[in-house]
Design a protein around this motif. Structure first.
Motif, short mmCIF file in Angstrom:
data_model
loop_
_atom_site.label_atom_id
_atom_site.label_comp_id
_atom_site.label_asym_id
_atom_site.label_seq_id
_atom_site.Cartn_x
_atom_site.Cartn_y
_atom_site.Cartn_z
N ARG A 13 -46.93 -10.74 -5.96
CA ARG A 13 -47.36 -9.40 -5.99
C ARG A 13 -46.15 -8.40 -6.40
O ARG A 13 -46.60 -7.29 -6.93
CB ARG A 13 -47.45 -9.02 -4.19
N LYS A 14 -44.88 -8.73 -6.33
CA LYS A 14 -43.93 -7.94 -6.78
C LYS A 14 -44.04 -7.79 -8.32
O LYS A 14 -43.90 -6.78 -8.80
CB LYS A 14 -42.61 -8.39 -6.51
N LYS A 39 -54.56 0.76 -5.58
CA LYS A 39 -54.15 -0.82 -5.37
C LYS A 39 -52.73 -0.98 -4.89
O LYS A 39 -52.20 -1.58 -4.10
CB LYS A 39 -54.31 -1.84 -6.70
N MET A 40 -51.79 -0.02 -5.78
CA MET A 40 -50.25 -0.13 -5.41
C MET A 40 -50.08 0.60 -4.05
O MET A 40 -49.28 0.06 -3.39
CB MET A 40 -49.81 0.59 -6.47
N ILE A 41 -50.55 1.59 -3.66
CA ILE A 41 -50.18 2.45 -2.69
C ILE A 41 -50.73 1.72 -1.26
O ILE A 41 -50.15 2.02 -0.23
CB ILE A 41 -50.71 4.06 -2.79
N ARG A 42 -51.67 0.98 -1.28
CA ARG A 42 -52.12 0.31 0.06
C ARG A 42 -51.20 -0.84 0.37
O ARG A 42 -51.41 -1.35 1.41
CB ARG A 42 -53.43 -0.34 -0.36
N ARG A 43 -50.25 -1.15 -0.64
CA ARG A 43 -49.09 -2.01 -0.32
C ARG A 43 -47.95 -1.47 0.21
O ARG A 43 -47.04 -1.95 0.45
CB ARG A 43 -48.64 -2.60 -1.59
N ASP A 46 -46.26 -3.28 3.38
CA ASP A 46 -46.24 -4.64 2.95
C ASP A 46 -44.78 -5.29 3.44
O ASP A 46 -44.04 -4.72 3.87
CB ASP A 46 -46.45 -5.14 1.39
N GLU A 47 -44.42 -6.35 3.01
CA GLU A 47 -43.25 -7.01 3.02
C GLU A 47 -42.08 -6.15 2.61
O GLU A 47 -42.27 -5.37 1.63
CB GLU A 47 -43.06 -8.45 2.32
N GLU A 48 -40.84 -6.14 3.26
CA GLU A 48 -40.03 -5.07 2.76
C GLU A 48 -39.64 -4.88 1.43
O GLU A 48 -39.34 -3.56 0.87
CB GLU A 48 -38.64 -5.48 3.69
N GLY A 49 -39.48 -6.05 0.58
CA GLY A 49 -39.17 -5.56 -0.68
C GLY A 49 -40.26 -5.00 -1.51
O GLY A 49 -39.92 -4.26 -2.50
N ILE A 50 -41.62 -5.46 -1.04
CA ILE A 50 -42.62 -4.88 -1.88
C ILE A 50 -42.73 -3.41 -1.39
O ILE A 50 -42.85 -2.46 -2.24
CB ILE A 50 -44.01 -5.56 -1.69
N LYS A 51 -42.53 -3.04 -0.07
CA LYS A 51 -42.40 -1.65 0.26
C LYS A 51 -41.48 -0.94 -0.25
O LYS A 51 -41.81 0.12 -0.77
CB LYS A 51 -42.31 -1.65 1.87
N LYS A 52 -40.49 -1.38 -0.44
CA LYS A 52 -39.23 -0.61 -1.21
C LYS A 52 -39.64 -0.37 -2.73
O LYS A 52 -39.50 0.70 -3.07
CB LYS A 52 -38.04 -1.45 -1.19
N LEU A 53 -40.40 -1.29 -3.42
CA LEU A 53 -40.88 -1.46 -4.66
C LEU A 53 -42.01 -0.20 -4.98
O LEU A 53 -41.74 0.71 -5.93
CB LEU A 53 -41.46 -2.59 -5.29
N VAL A 54 -42.87 -0.07 -3.80
CA VAL A 54 -43.83 0.87 -3.91
C VAL A 54 -43.45 2.16 -3.60
O VAL A 54 -43.87 3.11 -4.46
CB VAL A 54 -45.06 0.63 -2.67
N LEU A 100 -45.03 9.42 2.23
CA LEU A 100 -44.46 10.47 2.41
C LEU A 100 -43.43 10.48 3.56
O LEU A 100 -42.09 11.23 3.17
CB LEU A 100 -45.49 11.64 2.72
N GLN A 101 -43.84 9.85 4.58
CA GLN A 101 -42.69 9.76 5.68
C GLN A 101 -41.42 8.94 5.34
O GLN A 101 -40.20 9.20 5.48
CB GLN A 101 -43.33 9.35 6.83
N ASN A 102 -42.03 7.95 4.60
CA ASN A 102 -40.81 6.92 4.02
C ASN A 102 -39.98 7.62 3.11
O ASN A 102 -38.57 7.56 3.33
CB ASN A 102 -41.41 5.79 3.33
N LEU A 103 -40.53 8.38 2.29
CA LEU A 103 -39.67 9.34 1.25
C LEU A 103 -38.72 10.21 1.66
O LEU A 103 -37.50 10.34 1.41
CB LEU A 103 -40.52 9.70 -0.11
N LEU A 104 -39.48 11.01 2.70
CA LEU A 104 -38.68 12.30 3.12
C LEU A 104 -37.48 11.75 4.08
O LEU A 104 -36.50 12.23 4.21
CB LEU A 104 -39.56 12.95 3.94
N LYS A 105 -37.75 10.57 4.91
CA LYS A 105 -36.88 10.06 5.70
C LYS A 105 -35.69 9.58 4.98
O LYS A 105 -34.36 9.54 5.42
CB LYS A 105 -37.38 8.92 6.55
#
Length: 794
Positions: A13-14, A39-43, A46-54, A100-105
């Motif tokens: 997935r990465k 497809k990307m944004i729905r992840r 996901d797992e922490e590494g993929i979440k960071k990548l998204v 948006l919450q992730n990025l602003l935080k």
């Protein structure tokens, strides 16, 4: 397909995300860029590494400031975002909010905040595009395309407003005229609803808005409420609530609207009561349906019992509304019933205590448990519970945010705890019926039941032991979405309570209607297992304590609900009896109330405890119903709890454990602490005499005598005493804790038919070396409470 599969490995997935990211960033005009972004944004969760990548991908793609001169890049970005939002119209927008919450935080504490700057640019340009699409709607050739893009732009602005409403403050007056949109298509309705949602969030943040602006909003909203259907009414009433309650305080304006619909309902009710066969309701059905829905929606957002609305009037508005809506839930027309239940659900959000009213409990539980009841009514009751829990969750999150701001001045956390306690009590009332809805043949019923349980578990309102077997069963549902959601709930439970699910299937069998002989078989096996280390029986006893605290409370509540205040209420008293009835009902109600209080709080008529117990028994006997079914039910279900008590006492005696050692035990501690061999006592046998006698007596098929009734009542009071002292209060003094322990042991002794709870003092060399406060002091209580809280959701 490879990327969409849930079973695809994290590394794969990465790699896929990195490929898509490179294409989107390096070739922004690529034809399928919208599909790839979806497809990307729905992840994003996901797992922490993929979440960071998204997060990194979309920060670079969307949330990086654009040079002011590069209009083409900004337009391309706006089109990309709104196309993705439009593509996700049917699946929801949680991903956008989370992103948006992730990025602003991530940049809250940073001096330079590029994401915030990019958001400001995007909002400003989205508003410009809205004005452009509005102007071009007159072009008949592109009207459909531009209408869709207008909706996508306004929807995107609403998503920004949910996370950062401050971004839209300067644009509020630009958005207001869209409330006057003439509705002819679905897109027109969506424009109105989204604009109303934006203004609801933004107007309270405006500094000194003009009176004309505010008055225009109120008038526009009222016109929409009167003219259009449910969805528009719901959002416009919500917006009106925000504007009036937080800004204008124009209560007379709302009061007039409320009286318009409330008066219409009252009139229709009176006419129907006079002649149930009249065609008046049929002829006025549209007005009836609108009034039921609108009265409920207004009650959701306004407290009409506040003096700002009703002045000095002594009339209780919420009770009047409840009476009115409940009347129409009994109507023969299912559509009228449904609207009345929707109205009730709205009113309960403002006044959740109404859900404890007996007629409401009867209505909800009968609809959920009746197999012949309409599927639509079942779904609506579940929707009501779901909406209430969602609203409570929003309130709690807001309370937490407020708490962080003024933590040193006010104890808002305590306020939140009170609200949470209300939610927990409400869900305990309807939990059984909601869980049973998991087995309904209609998938929609199962869907909403699962939503309610997921919200209940996520908010920690009930102990998960009650839900585990049902979630396991839901894991076999034909629909993949429900299987996955049920499995996810089990995963979350297992994360919080390691190893809990593996024993819960045994525990759950002991406050349910499992056959008593099956319970006896399971308890006998648990008693006779060849335990090798201390960890094994301690683990069993630990979960017995948890199950007792939950099951015991539920058992007592069900028994108490079956009691009646006055046996004469089942027949109408004659005029000669009324005076006597009035004088007696107070004393009988007082007797019931006295019997239901904790013993240490009751009025003492005699210092002798036996006399007190006899008075308690007599008080409860007066309140027993004529129908003996609840007594038989209590006697049957209580056998599971009795078996747990006997099993715990047997394991204590067999292994020589003290109460303090059992209370100190925690499954989360290192296994090595309890990895010691058991010093088993000889001559200790498991002999559940009470249960064996119950099975021999065949109580369910035999006549219930007064002696049997007194025996069951005594068992009820002993159970109640045990539950009162199961978890001593932290504030109790040393002596009181000791008295509490004695009371608990006395209750256990009585319940087990004289089998004294032994081994309360340390009997093993290991116990003596624990260095524990054996006097039952306050520090020991605090330690035990903290351990219980960490292992149990209350």
């Amino acid at each position: 397909m490879l990327f969409s599969s849930q079973d695809t490995g994290i590394s794969v997935r990465k790699r896929v995300i990195k490929i898509l990211r490179d294409i989107c960033i390096e070739q922004p005009t690529f034809p399928k860029i919208t599909e790839m972004c979806v497809k990307m944004i729905r992840r994003v969760n996901d797992e922490e590494g993929i979440k960071k990548l998204v997060n990194e991908t979309f920060q670079k793609l969307w949330f990086t400031p654009t040079p002011h001169h590069d209009k083409e890049a900004m337009t391309r970005k706006i089109l990309n975002i709104t196309d993705v939002v439009a593509a996700c119209r049917d699946t929801g927008y949680d991903w956008f909010e989370q992103l948006l919450q992730n990025l602003l935080k991530s940049e809250e504490d940073a001096s330079y905040k590029p994401v915030k700057k990019a958001c400001t640019q995007l909002v400003d340009n989205l508003v410009e595009h809205i004005l452009k699409y509005e102007e071009s709607l007159s072009d008949s050739d592109n009207k459909g395309v531009n209408s869709g893009r207008l909706v996508a732009c306004i929807t995107t602005l609403f998503l920004f407003s949910k996370i950062r409403p401050q971004l839209m403050v300067k644009h509020a007056m630009t958005m207001q005229p869209y409330l006057a949109t003439k509705c002819s298509t679905q897109n027109d309705f969506m424009v109105i609803c989204n604009v109303a949602k934006i203004l609801e969030l933004v107007v309270p943040l405006m500094e000194h808005p003009s009176e004309t602006f505010l008055a225009t909003i109120e008038e526009d909203l009222m016109k929409l409420i009167i003219k259009y259907g449910m969805t528009v009414v719901q959002h416009c009433v919500s917006c009106l609530g925000s504007v009036v309650n937080k800004v204008t305080q124009n209560y007379k304006f709302v009061w007039a609207c409320f009286n318009r619909y409330y008066g219409a309902l009252s009139k229709l009710k009176s006419q129907h009561q006079e002649d149930p066969n009249s065609t008046i309701l049929t002829a006025n059905k549209p007005a009836l349906l609108r009034s039921l829905f609108t009265v409920g929606a207004l009650c959701r957002h306004f407290d009409f019992d506040h003096e700002d609305f009703k002045g000095n009037s002594k009339v209780n508005i919420k009770d009047k509304v409840l009476e009115l809506l409940m009347y129409f839930t009994k109507h023969s027309d299912e559509e009228v019933q449904t609207k009345a239940i929707i109205g009730l659900g709205f009113a309960f959000i403002q006044h959740p205590s109404l859900m404890f009213e007996q007629e409401v409990k009867t209505l909800y539980n009968s609809i959920l448990s009746d197999k012949n009841c309409s599927v639509n009514l079942k779904i609506q009751v579940l929707k009501n519970l779901q909406t209430y829990l969602q609203e409570e969750d929003t309130r709690m999150q807001q309370a937490d945010r407020d708490w962080k701001k003024v933590a040193k001045q006010e104890d808002l956390k305590e306020m939140g705890d009170i609200s949470s306690g209300m939610s927990s009590s409400i869900m305990q009332l309807y939990l059984k019926q909601v869980l049973e809805a998991f087995f309904h043949t209609q998938s929609n019923v199962r869907h909403f039941a699962l939503n309610v349980i997921a919200l209940t578990l996520n908010q920690g309102l009930i102990h998960p032991v009650q839900c585990v077997p049902y979630l396991i069963a839901m894991g076999t549902d034909p629909e993949p979405s429900m299987r996955n959601k049920a499995d996810q709930q089990l995963v979350e439970i297992d994360k919080k309570y390691a190893g809990f699910i593996h024993v819960s299937n045994y525990n759950v069998k002991f406050y349910t209607k499992t056959e008593v002989n099956m319970l006896l078989y399971i308890a006998d096996n648990l008693a006779c297992f060849p335990y090798q280390t201390q960890e094994e029986p301690l683990f069993i006893m630990h979960h017995i304590d948890i199950t007792l605290s939950v099951s015991g409370s539920n058992l007592l509540q069900s028994f108490k609900e079956s009691m009646v205040k006055d046996k004469k209420k089942e027949r109408k008293p004659s005029s000669d009896e009324e005076t006597e009835s009035d004088s007696n009902s107070g004393s009988e109600s007082e007797s019931e109330e006295e019997a239901s209080k904790p013993r240490r709080l009751r009025k003492r008529v005699d210092s002798d405890s036996d006399s007190d117990e006899e008075n308690d028994i007599n008080a409860v006997m007066k309140c027993l119903p004529e129908n003996s079914a609840p007594l038989i039910e209590f006697a049957n279900v209580s056998q599971g709890i009795l078996l747990l008590l006997m099993l715990k006492q047997h394991l204590k005696n067999l292994c020589g454990f003290s109460d303090s050692k059992i209370q100190k035990y925690s499954p989360s501690e290192s296994a090595k602490v309890y990895d010691k061999a058991i010093n088993r006592k000889t001559g200790v046998h498991f002999h559940p005499k009470q249960t064996l006698d119950f099975l021999r007596s065949d109580m369910a098929n035999s006549k219930i005598t007064e002696e049997v009734k007194r025996s069951i009542v005594k068992q009820y009071l002993d159970f109640k005493l045990l539950m009162e002292h199961l978890d001593p209060d932290e504030e109790e003094e040393d002596g009181e804790v000791s008295a509490s322990t004695n009371a608990r042991n006395k209750a256990i002794t009585s319940l087990l038919g004289g089998g004294s709870p032994k081994n309360n003092a340390a009997e093993t060399e290991d116990d003596e070396s624990d260095g524990e406060d054996r006097g039952g002091g306050t520090s020991g209580v605090r330690r035990r409470r903290s351990q219980r809280i960490s292992q149990r959701i209350t």
